[in-house]
Design a protein around this motif. Structure first.
Motif, short mmCIF file in Angstrom:
data_model
loop_
_atom_site.label_atom_id
_atom_site.label_comp_id
_atom_site.label_asym_id
_atom_site.label_seq_id
_atom_site.Cartn_x
_atom_site.Cartn_y
_atom_site.Cartn_z
N SER A 16 42.87 40.62 34.42
CA SER A 16 42.83 39.16 34.45
C SER A 16 44.24 38.59 34.55
N ALA A 17 44.31 37.36 35.06
CA ALA A 17 45.59 36.65 35.21
C ALA A 17 45.32 35.17 35.01
N SER A 18 46.38 34.41 34.88
CA SER A 18 46.22 32.96 34.73
C SER A 18 45.74 32.35 36.04
N PRO A 19 44.83 31.38 35.97
CA PRO A 19 44.36 30.72 37.20
C PRO A 19 45.47 29.91 37.84
N THR A 20 45.49 29.92 39.17
CA THR A 20 46.49 29.17 39.92
C THR A 20 45.80 28.23 40.90
N PRO A 21 46.49 27.17 41.31
CA PRO A 21 45.90 26.29 42.33
C PRO A 21 45.54 27.03 43.62
N ALA A 22 46.38 27.97 44.04
CA ALA A 22 46.09 28.70 45.28
C ALA A 22 44.83 29.54 45.14
N ALA A 23 44.68 30.21 43.99
CA ALA A 23 43.48 31.00 43.77
C ALA A 23 42.24 30.10 43.70
N ALA A 24 42.39 28.91 43.13
CA ALA A 24 41.27 27.97 43.05
C ALA A 24 40.83 27.51 44.44
N GLU A 25 41.79 27.22 45.30
CA GLU A 25 41.45 26.81 46.66
C GLU A 25 40.78 27.94 47.42
N ARG A 26 41.25 29.17 47.21
CA ARG A 26 40.61 30.32 47.84
C ARG A 26 39.18 30.46 47.34
N LEU A 27 38.98 30.26 46.05
CA LEU A 27 37.63 30.34 45.50
C LEU A 27 36.72 29.30 46.15
N GLY A 28 37.21 28.08 46.34
CA GLY A 28 36.40 27.06 46.98
C GLY A 28 35.96 27.46 48.37
N ARG A 29 36.88 28.02 49.15
CA ARG A 29 36.54 28.46 50.51
C ARG A 29 35.57 29.63 50.49
N GLU A 30 35.80 30.59 49.59
CA GLU A 30 34.93 31.76 49.55
C GLU A 30 33.54 31.41 49.02
N LEU A 31 33.48 30.48 48.08
CA LEU A 31 32.17 30.05 47.58
C LEU A 31 31.41 29.30 48.68
N ALA A 32 32.11 28.49 49.46
CA ALA A 32 31.46 27.80 50.57
C ALA A 32 30.90 28.80 51.58
N ALA A 33 31.66 29.86 51.87
CA ALA A 33 31.19 30.88 52.80
C ALA A 33 29.97 31.61 52.24
N LEU A 34 29.98 31.89 50.94
CA LEU A 34 28.84 32.54 50.31
C LEU A 34 27.59 31.67 50.44
N HIS A 35 27.73 30.38 50.18
CA HIS A 35 26.57 29.49 50.16
C HIS A 35 26.01 29.21 51.55
N THR A 36 26.85 29.22 52.56
CA THR A 36 26.40 28.78 53.88
C THR A 36 26.21 29.92 54.87
N GLY A 37 26.59 31.12 54.51
CA GLY A 37 26.40 32.27 55.39
C GLY A 37 25.27 33.15 54.89
N ALA A 38 24.59 33.82 55.81
CA ALA A 38 23.52 34.77 55.46
C ALA A 38 22.54 34.16 54.46
N ARG A 39 22.03 32.98 54.82
CA ARG A 39 21.13 32.29 53.90
C ARG A 39 19.82 33.05 53.72
N PRO A 40 19.28 33.06 52.51
CA PRO A 40 17.96 33.67 52.31
C PRO A 40 16.86 32.80 52.90
N ARG A 41 15.70 33.38 53.08
CA ARG A 41 14.59 32.65 53.69
C ARG A 41 13.85 31.77 52.69
N ALA A 42 14.01 32.06 51.41
CA ALA A 42 13.23 31.34 50.40
C ALA A 42 14.06 31.16 49.15
N TYR A 43 13.62 30.26 48.29
CA TYR A 43 14.18 30.13 46.95
C TYR A 43 13.65 31.28 46.09
#
Length: 296
Positions: free
Chosen positions: A103-130
């Motif tokens: 573990s390490a201290s959170p940084t603004p750069a890591a937070a921005e990367r998380l936002g982009r990676e979370l967006a990619a997770l949510h919008t790519g390879a979507r499942p067919r159902a809930y």
């Protein structure tokens, strides 16, 4: 437990450090003879043959929890190579083994990367159902993951709110229960524009975001096909470092629907009901506030 870990991994364990416990399992750091360092989540002593008084879950329950977490991590990882989840080193009915992530201290750069990676997770390879094709858990409480291709609002009311309202009702007043039931009845109008299912973490509070230096990794999922706003609302519930940076980067990569901030309390109702069910009336006021805010 040590013998079971060595059998599962096929290598001797040089050192095993206890890290405490969480819910119905114990946590450990292991140094392996082949040079690897791993994190181990293991079943409580009752699974391994000890006999503690009043164990919090049966061996069968714990097996299901580990299976669900392993399935969820692998399923999230299938969204793409940049998905911020650890690989599953090994899993069986008694334990789940992941790479050790310093573990390490959170940084603004890591937070921005998380936002982009979370967006990619949510919008790519979507499942067919809930839902998901495995039995779900959040902490050690079961989640109804029965796949459902209807719209999200009714699925959320029926599969997430109603079961946990029943579980937590003993800690709530009749008026509190009716308030949540009003949200459930009006959920179609409150839910905003329709969204297709996303692969979501499902329990994305700040304790399940592990900051490792240049990025953040998501651990302990209750993964399923759900609404992407749910993960963002959960990050806001108990506070996440640099959340404004996470959200700005996310919205730039995958713009959110108008009014999403006003819907945050709606998405927070489920985790708050989970906390009421697990921990009692100390979360009642937060639940009531969220229900009132969701209704506007």
């Amino acid at each position: 437990m040590r013998d079971g870990l060595e059998r599962l991994l096929g290598t001797p364990v040089d050192d095993l450090t206890d890290l405490g416990s969480s819910h119905s399992w114990t946590l450990h750091r292991a140094s392996l003879a082949d040079g690897r360092e791993v994190f181990v989540k293991a079943a409580s002593a009752s699974f391994w043959g000890d006999d503690p008084p009043n164990p919090p879950a049966t061996a069968s329950d714990q097996e299901d929890v580990f299976a669900a977490e392993a399935a969820g991590l692998r399923w999230l990882g299938e969204a793409g190579p940049g998905t911020p989840v650890p690989e599953v080193v090994a899993a069986d009915g008694g334990m789940l083994v992941l790479p050790w992530l310093p573990s390490a201290s959170p940084t603004p750069a890591a937070a921005e990367r998380l936002g982009r990676e979370l967006a990619a997770l949510h919008t790519g390879a979507r499942p067919r159902a809930y839902g998901a094709p495995w039995d779900g858990y959040i902490a050690d409480l079961p989640l109804d993951n029965t796949p459902d291709d209807r719209g999200w609002p009714r699925w959320y009311a029926e599969r997430r709110l109603e079961p946990f309202l029943r579980r937590g009702a003993r800690h709530l007043s009749s008026g509190d229960v009716r308030l949540v039931e009003r949200v459930m009845a009006d959920v179609e109008a409150l839910a905003g524009p329709p969204e297709p299912p996303s692969r979501i973490h499902g329990d994305l509070w700040s304790g399940n975001v592990l900051w490792t230096g240049d990025r953040a990794m998501l651990i302990d999922p209750a993964a399923h096909g759900g609404h992407r706003e749910t993960d963002l609302a959960m990050m806001a519930l108990f506070g996440t470092p640099h959340l404004d940076r996470v959200l700005a980067a996310y919205d730039e990569a995958a713009p959110l629907a108008d009014g999403w901030r006003a819907r945050v309390p709606l998405h927070q109702l489920h985790p708050l009901l989970v906390h009421v069910a697990l921990f009692g009336g100390s979360y009642r006021a937060s639940l009531v506030d969220a229900a009132r805010a969701a209704l506007g």
